[in-house]
Design a protein around this motif. Structure first.
Motif, PDB file in Angstrom:
ATOM      1  N   SER A 172       0.819  -1.215   0.000  1.00 23.87           N
ATOM      2  CA  SER A 172       0.000   0.000   0.000  1.00 23.87           C
ATOM      3  C   SER A 172       0.860   1.275   0.000  1.00 23.87           C
ATOM      4  CB  SER A 172      -0.946   0.011   1.206  1.00 23.87           C
ATOM      5  OG  SER A 172      -0.196   0.173   2.399  1.00 23.87           O
ATOM      6  N   ASP A 175       3.533   3.341  -5.025  1.00 24.47           N
ATOM      7  CA  ASP A 175       2.563   3.984  -5.923  1.00 24.47           C
ATOM      8  C   ASP A 175       2.156   3.036  -7.056  1.00 24.47           C
ATOM      9  OD1 ASP A 175       3.921   4.882  -8.642  1.00 24.47           O
ATOM     10  OD2 ASP A 175       5.403   5.253  -7.079  1.00 24.47           O
ATOM     11  N   LYS A 176       0.939   3.259  -7.545  1.00 25.24           N
ATOM     12  CA  LYS A 176       0.305   2.340  -8.514  1.00 25.24           C
ATOM     13  C   LYS A 176       1.145   2.130  -9.781  1.00 25.24           C
ATOM     14  CE  LYS A 176      -3.579   0.794  -6.750  1.00 25.24           C
ATOM     15  NZ  LYS A 176      -4.911   1.339  -6.880  1.00 25.24           N
ATOM     16  N   GLU A 177       1.724   3.198 -10.270  1.00 28.04           N
ATOM     17  CA  GLU A 177       2.498   3.108 -11.524  1.00 28.04           C
ATOM     18  C   GLU A 177       3.719   2.193 -11.342  1.00 28.04           C
ATOM     19  OE1 GLU A 177       4.808   6.098 -14.493  1.00 28.04           O
ATOM     20  OE2 GLU A 177       3.137   6.977 -13.372  1.00 28.04           O
ATOM     21  N   THR A 178       4.433   2.385 -10.231  1.00 29.25           N
ATOM     22  CA  THR A 178       5.612   1.547  -9.945  1.00 29.25           C
ATOM     23  C   THR A 178       5.181   0.100  -9.735  1.00 29.25           C
ATOM     24  OG1 THR A 178       6.688   3.437  -8.891  1.00 29.25           O
ATOM     25  CG2 THR A 178       7.603   1.280  -8.400  1.00 29.25           C
ATOM     26  N   LEU A 179       4.087  -0.073  -9.001  1.00 32.23           N
ATOM     27  CA  LEU A 179       3.559  -1.409  -8.713  1.00 32.23           C
ATOM     28  C   LEU A 179       3.225  -2.141 -10.010  1.00 32.23           C
ATOM     29  CD1 LEU A 179       2.887  -3.068  -6.224  1.00 32.23           C
ATOM     30  CD2 LEU A 179       0.669  -1.967  -6.112  1.00 32.23           C
ATOM     31  N   SER A 180       2.567  -1.415 -10.900  1.00 35.15           N
ATOM     32  CA  SER A 180       2.163  -1.976 -12.188  1.00 35.15           C
ATOM     33  C   SER A 180       3.381  -2.390 -13.017  1.00 35.15           C
ATOM     34  CB  SER A 180       1.371  -0.908 -12.931  1.00 35.15           C
ATOM     35  OG  SER A 180       0.585  -1.488 -13.899  1.00 35.15           O
ATOM     36  N   LYS A 195      -1.055  -9.387  -7.033  1.00 37.26           N
ATOM     37  CA  LYS A 195      -2.304  -8.933  -7.653  1.00 37.26           C
ATOM     38  C   LYS A 195      -3.505  -9.262  -6.772  1.00 37.26           C
ATOM     39  CE  LYS A 195      -0.662  -9.277 -12.425  1.00 37.26           C
ATOM     40  NZ  LYS A 195      -0.582 -10.156 -13.592  1.00 37.26           N
ATOM     41  N   ILE A 198      -3.614  -6.633  -3.838  1.00 42.01           N
ATOM     42  CA  ILE A 198      -3.878  -5.214  -4.138  1.00 42.01           C
ATOM     43  C   ILE A 198      -4.440  -5.098  -5.553  1.00 42.01           C
ATOM     44  CG2 ILE A 198      -1.646  -4.478  -5.104  1.00 42.01           C
ATOM     45  CD1 ILE A 198      -1.836  -2.283  -2.765  1.00 42.01           C
ATOM     46  N   GLU A 199      -5.430  -4.283  -5.729  1.00 44.88           N
ATOM     47  CA  GLU A 199      -6.039  -4.145  -7.039  1.00 44.88           C
ATOM     48  C   GLU A 199      -5.162  -3.313  -7.959  1.00 44.88           C
ATOM     49  OE1 GLU A 199      -9.991  -2.640  -6.735  1.00 44.88           O
ATOM     50  OE2 GLU A 199     -10.559  -4.142  -5.244  1.00 44.88           O
ATOM     51  N   LEU A 200      -4.803  -3.893  -9.070  1.00 41.03           N
ATOM     52  CA  LEU A 200      -3.984  -3.154 -10.047  1.00 41.03           C
ATOM     53  C   LEU A 200      -4.854  -2.659 -11.186  1.00 41.03           C
ATOM     54  CD1 LEU A 200      -0.780  -5.381 -10.242  1.00 41.03           C
ATOM     55  CD2 LEU A 200      -0.956  -3.114  -9.289  1.00 41.03           C
TER      56      LEU A 200
END
Length: 200
Positions: A172, A175-180, A195, A198-200
């Motif tokens: 959490s 950040d979403k972009e790095t996670l993706s 996945k 955490i919701e991608l």
């Protein structure tokens, strides 16, 4: 009378706080590698320095009750990585420990690195540097790298609900972009767990 290499090295070390780790390369401007090594050996003989391992010296910090305060094996590994300008990635139990998934503190550390491979004996433990895969080194987030190494250590079928809860907390903070980006570089079964958490 010219100042000896030993005195130059001693003076340079004295400018730092006790507890600092030094390498012969820190003093290359004072003389040849042989002269520097001899100077360090003499400073060790005089108990001004302590040798932690071959070519690794400590400017010792002394506690009135506990005596010499030695650096942790991790601190030595970090000092080596800074000297070599190399990236290091904790693996195994250390990765679990850093994520809060284990309280165990390993005495033998294994790091993946973009530097050179080698093993170093230190005090009661050892440090091993192994070549990291280019794929792993492409992962942007240190947290994701730790999660990948921790899950590999636990194994696919040994991940508890408590482990997943802790990993979810760490995820959490990314950040979403790095996670993706990073999840695509993880082994498939680890990517599936990430996945799921955490919701991608």
């Amino acid at each position: 009378m010219p100042v000896s290499v030993e005195n130059k090295v001693k003076k340079a070390i004295s400018n730092y706080k006790t507890g600092k780790i030094f390498f012969p390369s820190n003093f290359s401007k004072f003389g040849t590698s042989t002269a520097v090594r001899q100077a360090l050996n003499r400073l060790e003989d005089n108990a001004f320095l302590l040798r932690l391992a071959h070519g690794i010296y400590l400017y010792p910090k002394k506690h009135p009750k506990f005596g010499i305060l030695y650096p942790s094996i991790e601190e030595i590994a970090i000092a080596i990585s800074k000297r070599d300008k190399a990236r290091i990635i904790p693996t195994g139990i250390q990765a679990l420990n850093k994520l809060g998934l284990s309280t165990q503190v390993p005495m033998n550390l294994v790091y993946l690195t973009d530097g050179s491979s080698r093993s170093i004996k230190v005090n009661n433990g050892s440090i091993k540097f192994k070549k990291a895969s280019p794929k792993l080194l492409s992962v942007k987030s240190d947290s994701i790298i730790l999660i990948i190494q921790a899950l590999k250590e636990l194994g696919k079928d040994n991940i508890s609900a408590k482990d997943k809860e802790r990993i979810k907390q760490v995820l959490s903070t990314v950040d979403k972009e790095t996670l993706s980006h990073d999840v695509k570089l993880a082994p498939q079964w680890i990517a599936d767990i990430i996945k799921e958490l955490i919701e991608l």
